[in-house]
Scaffold this active site. Structure first.
Site, PDB file in Angstrom:
ATOM      1  N   HIS A  65       0.865  -1.180   0.000  1.00 31.58           N
ATOM      2  CA  HIS A  65       0.000   0.000   0.000  1.00 31.58           C
ATOM      3  C   HIS A  65       0.899   1.227   0.000  1.00 31.58           C
ATOM      4  O   HIS A  65       1.729   1.400   0.890  1.00 31.58           O
ATOM      5  CB  HIS A  65      -0.919   0.033   1.214  1.00 31.58           C
ATOM      6  CG  HIS A  65      -1.831   1.222   1.218  1.00 31.58           C
ATOM      7  ND1 HIS A  65      -3.075   1.212   0.615  1.00 31.58           N
ATOM      8  CD2 HIS A  65      -1.663   2.474   1.725  1.00 31.58           C
ATOM      9  CE1 HIS A  65      -3.637   2.397   0.757  1.00 31.58           C
ATOM     10  NE2 HIS A  65      -2.806   3.180   1.424  1.00 31.58           N
ATOM     11  N   CYS A  66       0.746   2.080  -0.993  1.00 28.46           N
ATOM     12  CA  CYS A  66       1.588   3.269  -1.138  1.00 28.46           C
ATOM     13  C   CYS A  66       0.818   4.499  -0.659  1.00 28.46           C
ATOM     14  O   CYS A  66      -0.194   4.881  -1.252  1.00 28.46           O
ATOM     15  CB  CYS A  66       2.007   3.443  -2.596  1.00 28.46           C
ATOM     16  SG  CYS A  66       3.079   4.883  -2.862  1.00 28.46           S
TER      17      CYS A  66
END
EC number: 2.3.1.225
Length: 343
Positions: A178-179
C-alpha cells in the site's frame, strides 16, 4: 560549524538511516528497537498526548488518507516553481540548450499522467464475483500461499499472491504494497503504471539536480571565482577553495542550493527504490512476497530451519518464468489462460 559541514552531516545521517532500514527490515531487531524507544517515551509523556499521537498516526498510516498525496503534490509543485522561477531563467541567460531545460517539464507531464492512473486504477480488488476466476491465475506454492486459506475479514478464499490490505480494507490480487504517496494499493492491475510513475519521478528529480548543478558550475567558470582570493579571520588573503565557494554560492543563491540538496537526496532515494522495484519485476516477486519469503519458509519447515546438520534450503519462486515473461506480466497482468500456456 560552516554550512558545508552541517549539510554533509545531514546527508550522511539521512542515507545511513535509509540503509539501516533496508538492511534490518526483514529482521526483528529494528522492530525491537522501535518498540523499546516507544515504551521509554510512553513513560515520560502525558496520556492525553499519547492518545493524540496514536490517533494521528492511525489516521495517517492505517486509513486511506490524502495527506501524503497532498504533500507529494505540494513538494513537487515547490520544486518545479523554484526550477521555473530561478534555475530556468538563469540557465537561459547563460545560453543553456532549450530542449534540455524543457526536459523536466516533459517528464513532469508523463509523471502526472501515470501518477493519476496509479491513484485511480483498481489495483485488483477481489470480490465474490471475480474470486473464482482469480483463483485460477496463479498456482499455490503451499508455503506463503496455502491452497484453502480464507480471508477472515472478507470471508473469501484467498487466491495465490493476494493479501488483505488493512488500510483499504479489501483483498488485492497480486498484492505488492500500500503506497501512501498515491493513496492506493499497488496490485496486479496498476503495478505497471506505478513503475512508470516511479521511473519518471526519479528521472525528473535527477534531471533538475543535474541542471541546477550545471548552472552553478557554469556560473563559477564564467565568473572565474576559482581565481579570486578572500580575507580569512586572521586578515590573510586565501585562495578560494571548494568549501568557501559553496558557502558563497549558498549566500548568493540560497533557494537553488536548498533545491539542489533536496533533489540530490531525493534522486538517490528514488533511484535505490526504483532499482529494488525493477529487481522485483525482473524476478516476478512482489514486495509482500520478498518481505515474507524467508519467514514463511522457516515457519513451513521448522526442522530444516533449526537443524544444525541440515543443508540450507532456498525458497523456490514458482512464479518466475524468465526475464521477458516476468516484465511482460507487470504490464499485462496474468490471466487463467496465461497460466495454462506456461504449463
Amino acid at each position: 560549524m560552516d554550512f558545508l559541514v552541517l549539510f554533509s552531516f545531514y546527508l550522511a545521517f539521512l542515507l545511513i538511516c535509509v540503509i539501516m532500514i533496508c538492511i534490518f527490515t526483514k529482521s526483528q531487531r529494528l522492530k525491537a528497537v522501535v518498540l523499546g524507544g516507544a515504551q521509554v517515551c510512553a513513560r515520560v509523556t502525558p496520556q492525553c498526548f499519547q492518545r493524540a499521537v496514536q490517533t494521528l498516526l492511525h489516521q495517517l498510516f492505517h486509513t486511506r488518507h490524502p495527506a501524503f498525496l497532498a504533500l507529494h503534490l505540494l513538494l513537487q509543485g515547490l520544486v518545479y516553481a523554484e526550477y521555473t522561477y530561478e534555475v530556468f531563467s538563469y540557465c537561459r541567460e547563460l545560453e543553456f540548450s532549450l530542449p534540455c531545460l524543457l526536459l523536466p517539464y516533459v517528464l513532469l507531464s508523463v509523471n502526472l499522467v501515470f501518477f493519476t492512473l496509479t491513484c485511480s486504477t483498481n489495483p485488483g480488488t477481489i470480490t465474490k464475483t471475480n474470486v473464482l476466476l482469480l483463483l485460477q491465475v496463479y498456482e499455490f506454492d503451499e508455503v506463503m500461499f496455502p491452497k484453502n486459506s480464507r480471508c477472515s475479514t472478507c470471508d473469501l478464499r484467498k487466491p495465490a499472491r493476494s493479501k488483505h490490505c488493512r488500510v483499504c480494507d479489501r483483498c488485492v490480487h497480486r498484492f505488492d504494497h500500500h503506497c501512501v504517496w498515491v493513496n492506493n494499493c499497488i496490485g496486479a492491475w496498476n503495478t505497471g503504471y506505478f513503475l512508470i510513475y516511479l521511473l519518471t519521478l526519479t528521472a525528473s528529480a535527477a534531471t533538475i539536480a543535474i541542471l541546477s548543478a550545471a548552472f552553478l558550475l557554469r556560473l563559477v567558470a564564467v565568473s572565474n571565482l576559482y581565481q579570486e582570493t578572500y580575507l580569512d579571520d586572521l586578515g590573510r588573503f586565501q585562495a578560494v577553495d571548494t568549501g568557501f565557494l559553496i558557502q558563497h554560492l549558498f549566500l548568493a543563491f540560497p533557494r537553488i542550493i536548498f533545491l539542489l540538496g533536496f533533489v540530490i537526496v531525493l534522486s538517490l532515494l528514488l533511484a535505490g527504490y526504483l532499482c529494488f522495484a525493477l529487481y522485483l519485476a525482473a524476478t516476478n516477486q512482489t514486495t509482500n512476497e520478498w518481505y515474507r519469503g524467508d519467514w514463511a519458509w522457516c515457519q513451513h519447515w521448522p526442522l530444516v530451519a533449526w537443524s544444525p546438520s541440515a543443508e540450507p534450503q532456498i525458497h523456490q519462486n514458482i512464479y518466475s518464468h524468465g526475464l521477458w515473461s516476468n516484465l511482460q506480466e507487470v504490464f499485462i497482468p496474468a490471466t487463467p489462460s496465461y497460466k495454462k500456456k506456461k504449463r
